[in-house]
Write a protein that holds these residues in place. Structure first.
Motif, PDB file in Angstrom:
ATOM      1  N   LYS A  71       0.819  -1.212   0.000  1.00  0.00           N
ATOM      2  CA  LYS A  71       0.000   0.000   0.000  1.00  0.00           C
ATOM      3  C   LYS A  71       0.856   1.268   0.000  1.00  0.00           C
ATOM      4  O   LYS A  71       0.352   2.361   0.197  1.00  0.00           O
ATOM      5  N   ASP A  72       2.138   1.126  -0.257  1.00  0.00           N
ATOM      6  CA  ASP A  72       3.069   2.247  -0.121  1.00  0.00           C
ATOM      7  C   ASP A  72       3.275   3.012  -1.424  1.00  0.00           C
ATOM      8  O   ASP A  72       4.303   2.880  -2.079  1.00  0.00           O
ATOM      9  N   TYR A  73       2.298   3.813  -1.798  1.00  0.00           N
ATOM     10  CA  TYR A  73       2.487   4.677  -2.964  1.00  0.00           C
ATOM     11  C   TYR A  73       3.260   5.933  -2.596  1.00  0.00           C
ATOM     12  O   TYR A  73       3.905   6.545  -3.442  1.00  0.00           O
ATOM     13  N   SER A  74       3.237   6.330  -1.331  1.00  0.00           N
ATOM     14  CA  SER A  74       3.918   7.558  -0.912  1.00  0.00           C
ATOM     15  C   SER A  74       5.420   7.515  -1.172  1.00  0.00           C
ATOM     16  O   SER A  74       5.998   8.480  -1.687  1.00  0.00           O
ATOM     17  N   THR A  75       6.056   6.406  -0.822  1.00  0.00           N
ATOM     18  CA  THR A  75       7.503   6.281  -1.064  1.00  0.00           C
ATOM     19  C   THR A  75       7.795   6.291  -2.550  1.00  0.00           C
ATOM     20  O   THR A  75       8.780   6.885  -2.995  1.00  0.00           O
ATOM     21  N   ARG A  76       6.947   5.663  -3.334  1.00  0.00           N
ATOM     22  CA  ARG A  76       7.142   5.659  -4.778  1.00  0.00           C
ATOM     23  C   ARG A  76       7.124   7.088  -5.328  1.00  0.00           C
ATOM     24  O   ARG A  76       7.991   7.470  -6.106  1.00  0.00           O
ATOM     25  N   TRP A  77       6.127   7.880  -4.917  1.00  0.00           N
ATOM     26  CA  TRP A  77       6.060   9.264  -5.383  1.00  0.00           C
ATOM     27  C   TRP A  77       7.256  10.073  -4.899  1.00  0.00           C
ATOM     28  O   TRP A  77       7.834  10.868  -5.653  1.00  0.00           O
ATOM     29  N   LYS A  78       7.632   9.886  -3.665  1.00  0.00           N
ATOM     30  CA  LYS A  78       8.796  10.606  -3.129  1.00  0.00           C
ATOM     31  C   LYS A  78      10.025  10.316  -3.984  1.00  0.00           C
ATOM     32  O   LYS A  78      10.782  11.224  -4.350  1.00  0.00           O
ATOM     33  N   ASN A  79      10.220   9.045  -4.322  1.00  0.00           N
ATOM     34  CA  ASN A  79      11.397   8.654  -5.099  1.00  0.00           C
ATOM     35  C   ASN A  79      11.333   9.132  -6.549  1.00  0.00           C
ATOM     36  O   ASN A  79      12.340   9.554  -7.114  1.00  0.00           O
TER      37      ASN A  79
END
Length: 175
Positions: A71-79
């Motif tokens: 469920k970790d889309y936040s880290t993907r966007w950050k990267n």
């Protein structure tokens, strides 16, 4: 300070709107190669599927599906944002706040996220994504906008090349 709440669904599909900080510069389409490379690098590290996407000069919309149990889309966007920013020359104006936090001035800090609820919601968001170049006046025919998964959908027979002309989609707006 506003308390932002995000909805996290393991294996979920999400619609996103991500906006450049300096909208008039058109950074996203000027640097499509870098943007593609940033997505590809992140997808290799933390896989996800891009179901639909459009890149406009100043913002992008996309619909992703994450792997089961993820469920970790936040880290993907950050990267993605970080890789894209690192690849650009440091010429942007930065506020005191950005300077104090060591941030570049490439992206708006936040992004819009919507967890897809069902098949109808999914289809409406895919249509919205693909219609965006017409909505913003970049083209009259979607087939003329090169930075869109619309072309993939036409090739797969999901849309016809003149889909927007007969779809009634112009009434769809939920940003």
């Amino acid at each position: 300070m506003t308390n932002y709440r995000r909805h996290f669904v393991p294996g979920g599909s999400y619609f996103f709107t991500v906006v450049a900080a300096d909208r008039p510069q058109g950074l996203l389409t000027k640097h499509m190669g870098l943007l593609r490379k940033s997505f590809k690098t992140v997808m290799e590290e933390k896989p996800f599927v891009i179901d639909a996407m459009v890149v406009l000069p100043d913002h992008l919309h996309c619909l992703w599906t994450l792997p089961p149990e993820d469920k970790d889309y936040s880290t993907r966007w950050k990267n993605i944002k970080a890789l894209f920013s690192k690849g650009l020359q440091k010429t942007e104006a930065r506020s005191e706040s950005r300077i104090s936090k060591g941030e570049r001035g490439i992206w708006q800090r936040r992004y819009w996220e919507h967890a897809i609820r069902d098949d109808e919601d999914y289809a409406r968001h895919v249509d919205y994504i693909h219609y965006n170049p017409i909505k913003h006046g970049y083209v009259e025919k979607l087939i003329d906008w090169p930075h869109s998964s619309f072309h993939r959908y036409v090739k797969a027979g999901i849309y016809t090349s003149d889909w927007a002309a007969s779809s009634g989609i112009e009434d769809l707006d939920f940003e």
